[in-house]
Design a protein around this motif. Structure first.
Motif, PDB file in Angstrom:
ATOM      1  N   MET A 162       0.967  -1.199  -0.034  1.00  0.00           N
ATOM      2  CA  MET A 162      -0.101   0.089   0.066  1.00  0.00           C
ATOM      3  C   MET A 162       0.947   1.416  -0.098  1.00  0.00           C
ATOM      4  O   MET A 162       1.849   1.327   0.753  1.00  0.00           O
ATOM      5  CB  MET A 162      -0.918   0.021   1.189  1.00  0.00           C
ATOM      6  CG  MET A 162      -1.982   1.085   1.111  1.00  0.00           C
ATOM      7  SD  MET A 162      -3.135   0.984   2.649  1.00  0.00           S
ATOM      8  CE  MET A 162      -4.136  -0.593   2.255  1.00  0.00           C
ATOM      9  N   SER A 164       0.999   5.691  -0.950  1.00  0.00           N
ATOM     10  CA  SER A 164       0.438   6.779  -1.222  1.00  0.00           C
ATOM     11  C   SER A 164       0.453   7.269  -2.727  1.00  0.00           C
ATOM     12  O   SER A 164       1.260   6.900  -3.464  1.00  0.00           O
ATOM     13  CB  SER A 164       0.987   8.205  -0.591  1.00  0.00           C
ATOM     14  OG  SER A 164       2.279   8.437  -0.942  1.00  0.00           O
ATOM     15  N   GLN A 181      -5.206  -0.807  -6.968  1.00  0.00           N
ATOM     16  CA  GLN A 181      -6.419  -0.402  -6.691  1.00  0.00           C
ATOM     17  C   GLN A 181      -6.583   0.921  -5.838  1.00  0.00           C
ATOM     18  O   GLN A 181      -5.555   0.994  -5.028  1.00  0.00           O
ATOM     19  CB  GLN A 181      -7.135  -1.396  -5.657  1.00  0.00           C
ATOM     20  CG  GLN A 181      -7.353  -2.927  -6.421  1.00  0.00           C
ATOM     21  CD  GLN A 181      -7.786  -3.764  -5.172  1.00  0.00           C
ATOM     22  OE1 GLN A 181      -7.065  -3.882  -4.363  1.00  0.00           O
ATOM     23  NE2 GLN A 181      -8.628  -4.858  -5.551  1.00  0.00           N
ATOM     24  N   ARG A 182      -7.285   1.988  -6.265  1.00  0.00           N
ATOM     25  CA  ARG A 182      -7.435   3.152  -5.495  1.00  0.00           C
ATOM     26  C   ARG A 182      -8.089   3.051  -4.176  1.00  0.00           C
ATOM     27  O   ARG A 182      -9.208   2.442  -4.152  1.00  0.00           O
ATOM     28  CB  ARG A 182      -7.919   3.919  -6.485  1.00  0.00           C
ATOM     29  CG  ARG A 182      -6.742   4.561  -7.764  1.00  0.00           C
ATOM     30  CD  ARG A 182      -7.626   5.660  -8.642  1.00  0.00           C
ATOM     31  NE  ARG A 182      -6.574   5.756  -9.493  1.00  0.00           N
ATOM     32  CZ  ARG A 182      -5.813   6.966  -9.670  1.00  0.00           C
ATOM     33  NH1 ARG A 182      -5.501   7.687  -8.582  1.00  0.00           N
ATOM     34  NH2 ARG A 182      -4.851   7.104 -10.685  1.00  0.00           N
ATOM     35  N   GLY A 183      -7.681   3.647  -3.079  1.00  0.00           N
ATOM     36  CA  GLY A 183      -8.313   3.524  -2.074  1.00  0.00           C
ATOM     37  C   GLY A 183      -9.494   4.632  -2.006  1.00  0.00           C
ATOM     38  O   GLY A 183      -9.544   5.524  -2.621  1.00  0.00           O
ATOM     39  N   THR A 184     -10.545   4.260  -1.244  1.00  0.00           N
ATOM     40  CA  THR A 184     -11.647   5.068  -0.868  1.00  0.00           C
ATOM     41  C   THR A 184     -11.732   5.189   0.660  1.00  0.00           C
ATOM     42  O   THR A 184     -11.380   4.795   1.597  1.00  0.00           O
ATOM     43  CB  THR A 184     -12.999   4.462  -1.422  1.00  0.00           C
ATOM     44  OG1 THR A 184     -13.066   3.254  -0.829  1.00  0.00           O
ATOM     45  CG2 THR A 184     -12.871   4.378  -3.029  1.00  0.00           C
ATOM     46  N   ARG A 186     -11.658   6.299   4.136  1.00  0.00           N
ATOM     47  CA  ARG A 186     -10.248   6.395   4.885  1.00  0.00           C
ATOM     48  C   ARG A 186      -8.958   6.385   4.258  1.00  0.00           C
ATOM     49  O   ARG A 186      -7.897   6.703   4.542  1.00  0.00           O
ATOM     50  CB  ARG A 186     -10.235   5.589   6.122  1.00  0.00           C
ATOM     51  CG  ARG A 186     -11.316   5.728   7.253  1.00  0.00           C
ATOM     52  CD  ARG A 186     -11.043   4.895   8.344  1.00  0.00           C
ATOM     53  NE  ARG A 186     -11.232   3.512   8.154  1.00  0.00           N
ATOM     54  CZ  ARG A 186     -10.183   2.700   8.328  1.00  0.00           C
ATOM     55  NH1 ARG A 186      -9.034   3.303   8.588  1.00  0.00           N
ATOM     56  NH2 ARG A 186     -10.370   1.504   8.111  1.00  0.00           N
ATOM     57  N   ARG A 187      -8.976   5.442   3.159  1.00  0.00           N
ATOM     58  CA  ARG A 187      -8.012   5.234   2.294  1.00  0.00           C
ATOM     59  C   ARG A 187      -7.743   5.931   1.038  1.00  0.00           C
ATOM     60  O   ARG A 187      -6.951   5.642   0.051  1.00  0.00           O
ATOM     61  CB  ARG A 187      -7.584   3.578   1.994  1.00  0.00           C
ATOM     62  CG  ARG A 187      -7.398   2.856   3.333  1.00  0.00           C
ATOM     63  CD  ARG A 187      -7.431   1.411   3.004  1.00  0.00           C
ATOM     64  NE  ARG A 187      -7.018   0.816   4.244  1.00  0.00           N
ATOM     65  CZ  ARG A 187      -6.947  -0.513   4.196  1.00  0.00           C
ATOM     66  NH1 ARG A 187      -7.010  -1.213   3.359  1.00  0.00           N
ATOM     67  NH2 ARG A 187      -6.450  -1.121   5.359  1.00  0.00           N
ATOM     68  N   ALA A 188      -8.618   7.035   0.947  1.00  0.00           N
ATOM     69  CA  ALA A 188      -8.436   7.873  -0.189  1.00  0.00           C
ATOM     70  C   ALA A 188      -6.939   8.356  -0.032  1.00  0.00           C
ATOM     71  O   ALA A 188      -6.456   8.833   0.719  1.00  0.00           O
ATOM     72  CB  ALA A 188      -9.505   8.878   0.118  1.00  0.00           C
ATOM     73  N   MET A 190      -4.565   6.708  -1.557  1.00  0.00           N
ATOM     74  CA  MET A 190      -3.764   5.583  -1.248  1.00  0.00           C
ATOM     75  C   MET A 190      -3.900   4.874  -2.664  1.00  0.00           C
ATOM     76  O   MET A 190      -5.175   4.701  -2.851  1.00  0.00           O
ATOM     77  CB  MET A 190      -3.914   5.050   0.038  1.00  0.00           C
ATOM     78  CG  MET A 190      -3.560   5.687   1.184  1.00  0.00           C
ATOM     79  SD  MET A 190      -2.091   6.263   1.337  1.00  0.00           S
ATOM     80  CE  MET A 190      -1.117   4.895   1.816  1.00  0.00           C
ATOM     81  N   VAL A 191      -3.028   3.808  -2.702  1.00  0.00           N
ATOM     82  CA  VAL A 191      -3.324   2.727  -3.735  1.00  0.00           C
ATOM     83  C   VAL A 191      -2.625   1.558  -3.231  1.00  0.00           C
ATOM     84  O   VAL A 191      -1.723   1.631  -2.189  1.00  0.00           O
ATOM     85  CB  VAL A 191      -2.651   3.148  -5.163  1.00  0.00           C
ATOM     86  CG1 VAL A 191      -3.238   4.158  -5.837  1.00  0.00           C
ATOM     87  CG2 VAL A 191      -1.152   3.247  -5.015  1.00  0.00           C
ATOM     88  N   ARG A 192      -3.121   0.406  -3.549  1.00  0.00           N
ATOM     89  CA  ARG A 192      -2.673  -0.955  -3.243  1.00  0.00           C
ATOM     90  C   ARG A 192      -2.553  -1.648  -4.302  1.00  0.00           C
ATOM     91  O   ARG A 192      -3.409  -2.129  -5.237  1.00  0.00           O
ATOM     92  CB  ARG A 192      -3.799  -1.541  -2.116  1.00  0.00           C
ATOM     93  CG  ARG A 192      -3.152  -2.947  -1.504  1.00  0.00           C
ATOM     94  CD  ARG A 192      -4.221  -3.477  -0.651  1.00  0.00           C
ATOM     95  NE  ARG A 192      -3.248  -4.444   0.214  1.00  0.00           N
ATOM     96  CZ  ARG A 192      -3.836  -5.248   1.028  1.00  0.00           C
ATOM     97  NH1 ARG A 192      -5.288  -4.928   1.506  1.00  0.00           N
ATOM     98  NH2 ARG A 192      -3.259  -6.097   1.852  1.00  0.00           N
TER      99      ARG A 192
END
Length: 279
Positions: A162, A164, A181-184, A186-188, A190-192
């Protein structure tokens, strides 16, 4: 008394650092991990040692070093080494290497294996995996990456995969869509890394100075970039010659831009800019 003054007077005192503690710790670190701790890092190192000693509720750094020397299998060795490793890395760092890797991978037979031996927090092995998926036909079969590092915290972060969006900036937009995958919520921001990429990589903790490497395969390519600069010449030579024993004929060794091993060993021959071929 002001709250600031109170906080100053109540700050815990760091354990005492002895006159020879830095030199002793440097010898121990070199013996354990091959890392040369230069005198220019004395102030940083002494504070780090004092903080480690305080975490064990000791009064002196000497007691901390005594514990390590008397207990070679202590869990505190892990945090000792971790404290002095440097995890500066980036996606597609030294970009020309990945073009060389892509062309090389297309010319080799499967199975095709790459070892990222100082993989830090994962940016390098994931960059390798993306390169191989783009350049190898049917990369889901017979294409693997081994990613190792001596720093247990770095390997844990690499497994998580994961990052930024700022750290992922060097990744081409097409690859971001395909492999992350792009975070949404709380994880906006961020990418994983997606499983199809993570599944290509085996992560493990490994000390390059260990008497036995838990490696049961031969590699087409090894990435060891900006790592040897922390070792002395004798250690560099030893590791290079051990690399040669786990490489396939004609395999490639990728090193950092400031590293030159032409005169250290005959096991490798310089092929191009910071790329060596196994003899």
């Amino acid at each position: 008394m002001s709250s600031l003054a109170q906080s100053i007077f109540t700050m815990p005192v760091l354990p005492e650092v002895g006159h020879n503690d830095f030199e002793r710790a440097a010898r121990m670190l070199h013996k354990r991990a091959g890392i040369v701790l230069g005198d220019h890092k004395r102030e940083m190192a002494e504070r780090t040692l004092a903080m480690r000693a305080r975490s064990m509720h000791l009064d002196q750094v000497q007691q901390y070093l005594d514990h390590l020397e008397m207990n070679p299998h202590s869990e505190h060795w892990e945090t000792f080494v971790n404290a002095f490793t440097i995890n500066h890395t980036a996606f597609f760092r030294e970009h020309h290497h990945f073009g060389v890797l892509a062309k090389f991978a297309r010319s080799r037979k499967k199975p095709f294996a790459v070892w990222s031996c100082a993989s830090s927090t994962g940016e390098e092995p994931y960059s390798i995996a993306m390169t191989l998926r783009e350049s190898c036909p049917a990369p889901d079969a017979g294409v693997t990456v081994l990613a190792t590092d001596i720093d247990t915290r770095a390997i844990a972060a690499a497994k998580e995969g994961m990052y930024s969006l700022e750290r992922a900036k060097p990744v081409p937009e097409e690859y971001l869509r395909k492999y992350f995958q792009r975070g949404t919520g709380r994880r906006a921001g961020m990418v994983r890394v997606k499983p199809l990429l993570r599944d290509m990589i085996q992560f493990d903790v490994l000390n390059l100075l260990a008497s036995d490497w838990p490696v049961n395969q031969k590699f087409d390519a090894i990435f060891c970039r900006n790592t040897m600069i922390y070792f002395d010449k004798a250690t560099q030579t030893k590791i290079l010659e051990r690399f040669a024993t786990v490489m396939k004929p004609g395999g490639l060794l990728f090193v950092g831009h400031s590293e030159n091993f032409t005169y250290l060993t005959k096991a490798f021959q310089l092929q191009g800019q910071t790329v060596y071929v196994a003899c």
